[in-house]
Motif scaffolding. Structure first.
Motif, PDB file in Angstrom:
ATOM      1  N   THR A   8       0.835  -1.197   0.000  1.00 63.91           N
ATOM      2  CA  THR A   8       0.000   0.000   0.000  1.00 63.91           C
ATOM      3  C   THR A   8       0.869   1.246   0.000  1.00 63.91           C
ATOM      4  N   ASN A  13      -0.707  -0.253  -4.787  1.00 69.71           N
ATOM      5  CA  ASN A  13      -1.672  -0.811  -3.842  1.00 69.71           C
ATOM      6  C   ASN A  13      -2.250  -2.124  -4.352  1.00 69.71           C
ATOM      7  N   HIS A  63      -3.155   2.267  -8.201  1.00 66.05           N
ATOM      8  CA  HIS A  63      -4.312   1.445  -7.828  1.00 66.05           C
ATOM      9  C   HIS A  63      -4.809   0.579  -8.986  1.00 66.05           C
ATOM     10  N   ILE A 116     -10.339   4.227   0.112  1.00 68.27           N
ATOM     11  CA  ILE A 116      -8.943   4.612  -0.097  1.00 68.27           C
ATOM     12  C   ILE A 116      -8.864   5.767  -1.097  1.00 68.27           C
ATOM     13  N   ASP A 117      -7.896   6.633  -0.903  1.00 71.22           N
ATOM     14  CA  ASP A 117      -7.658   7.803  -1.753  1.00 71.22           C
ATOM     15  C   ASP A 117      -8.867   8.746  -1.777  1.00 71.22           C
ATOM     16  N   GLU A 146      -8.138   4.554   4.452  1.00 71.30           N
ATOM     17  CA  GLU A 146      -6.912   5.337   4.301  1.00 71.30           C
ATOM     18  C   GLU A 146      -6.612   6.219   5.526  1.00 71.30           C
ATOM     19  N   SER A 148      -3.311   8.631   5.434  1.00 75.35           N
ATOM     20  CA  SER A 148      -2.077   8.820   4.658  1.00 75.35           C
ATOM     21  C   SER A 148      -1.013   9.640   5.349  1.00 75.35           C
ATOM     22  N   HIS A 168      -5.732  13.367  -0.065  1.00 76.02           N
ATOM     23  CA  HIS A 168      -5.740  12.141   0.741  1.00 76.02           C
ATOM     24  C   HIS A 168      -6.261  12.420   2.152  1.00 76.02           C
ATOM     25  N   THR A 192      -5.596   0.757   8.904  1.00 76.62           N
ATOM     26  CA  THR A 192      -5.363   1.932   8.066  1.00 76.62           C
ATOM     27  C   THR A 192      -4.621   1.535   6.796  1.00 76.62           C
ATOM     28  N   HIS A 194      -2.581   2.954   2.965  1.00 78.56           N
ATOM     29  CA  HIS A 194      -1.917   3.957   2.128  1.00 78.56           C
ATOM     30  C   HIS A 194      -0.780   4.704   2.819  1.00 78.56           C
TER      31      HIS A 194
END
Ligand SMILES: [Zn+2]
Ligand SMILES: [Zn+2]
Length: 238
Positions: A8, A13, A63, A116-117, A146, A148, A168, A192, A194
């Motif tokens: 990740t 990822n 991704h 995510i993201d 996520e 980050s 992020h 968690t 990323h």
């Protein structure tokens, strides 16, 4: 239910969700100079037949860079091959169209929330309505979300080094989200995403700069819950 972080971070990822009935879903398939999800898949001797299919969050190469490679060997997009799975799409605010997923297994009554993201959920009311439904139906829910970077470190960095992070989720954004989630379900079964991986070591201000133990303690203080800080190569069992 098991959630594996093959890799990740902005270097690439790829994740695996495995339910108690052994049905597996591949989540994201990144390919960058640092990491290639398809090579990793082949190297570990994994097989397409092990998976119901793959779900991809968005088109950024960390991704989705390896999606074509997976499609070439017959990995389905989506999880129609497993009729017990129901997938809810959670549109996310990013710098391009991005989807989170709620993947529910109606046979095992387990569900994974994969986000995510993003900086925000586009329709939080829809999201929390689904979450409330899962909890009322006695689903076991896990969250892979996520986190980050740390905001206090971010604010200390020169502007030119902040590029990209504002699309992020920070530790503070993560805390704000889970402060709402905890109205719907207990804060447990959380990992968690990323912010782990070797490339983080080179960039000075991601979450991993704050020692993992510190971040765990900080989240414990702010949310009153233990949060797993996701690491590459780790499997989390819930
Ligand atoms: Zn990313
Ligand atoms: Zn992205």
């Amino acid at each position: 239910m098991e959630f594996t972080i093959f890799h990740t971070g902005s270097g690439g990822n790829s994740f695996r969700l495995k339910f108690a009935d052994d049905v597996q879903v591949l989540l994201d398939a990144g390919k960058t100079n640092h990491y290639n999800a398809f090579n990793d898949f082949c190297t570990r001797g994994d097989r397409v037949s092990n998976y119901a299919g793959m779900l991809i969050s968005h088109a950024h190469k960390d991704h989705a860079g390896a999606v074509a490679d997976f499609e070439r060997v017959g990995m389905p997009r989506g999880v129609d091959a497993a009729p017990q799975l129901r997938v809810g799409v959670v549109p996310l605010v990013h710098d391009c169209p991005c989807n989170g997923y709620i993947i529910a297994n109606t046979a095992t009554r387990e569900a994974c929330v994969f986000l995510i993201d993003f900086t925000a959920i586009v329709s939080p009311r829809n999201f929390f309505t689904t979450l409330r439904w899962l909890v009322s139906e006695k689903y076991k829910v896990m969250f892979a979300v996520e986190l980050s970077y740390c905001e206090f470190l971010y604010k200390k960095m020169p502007i030119e080094q902040r590029v990209g992070l504002d699309r992020h989720l920070s530790d503070e954004g993560f805390i704000e989200l889970f402060k709402v989630v905890r109205h719907y379900c207990a804060l447990e079964n959380i990992v968690t995403l990323h912010a782990s991986g070797r490339e983080i070591l080179n960039k000075g201000f991601h979450a991993d700069v704050a020692p993992r133990d510190y971040l765990i303690k900080y989240l414990k203080v702010r949310l009153g819950a233990f949060i797993n800080i996701g690491q590459n190569g780790m499997t989390y069992k819930f």
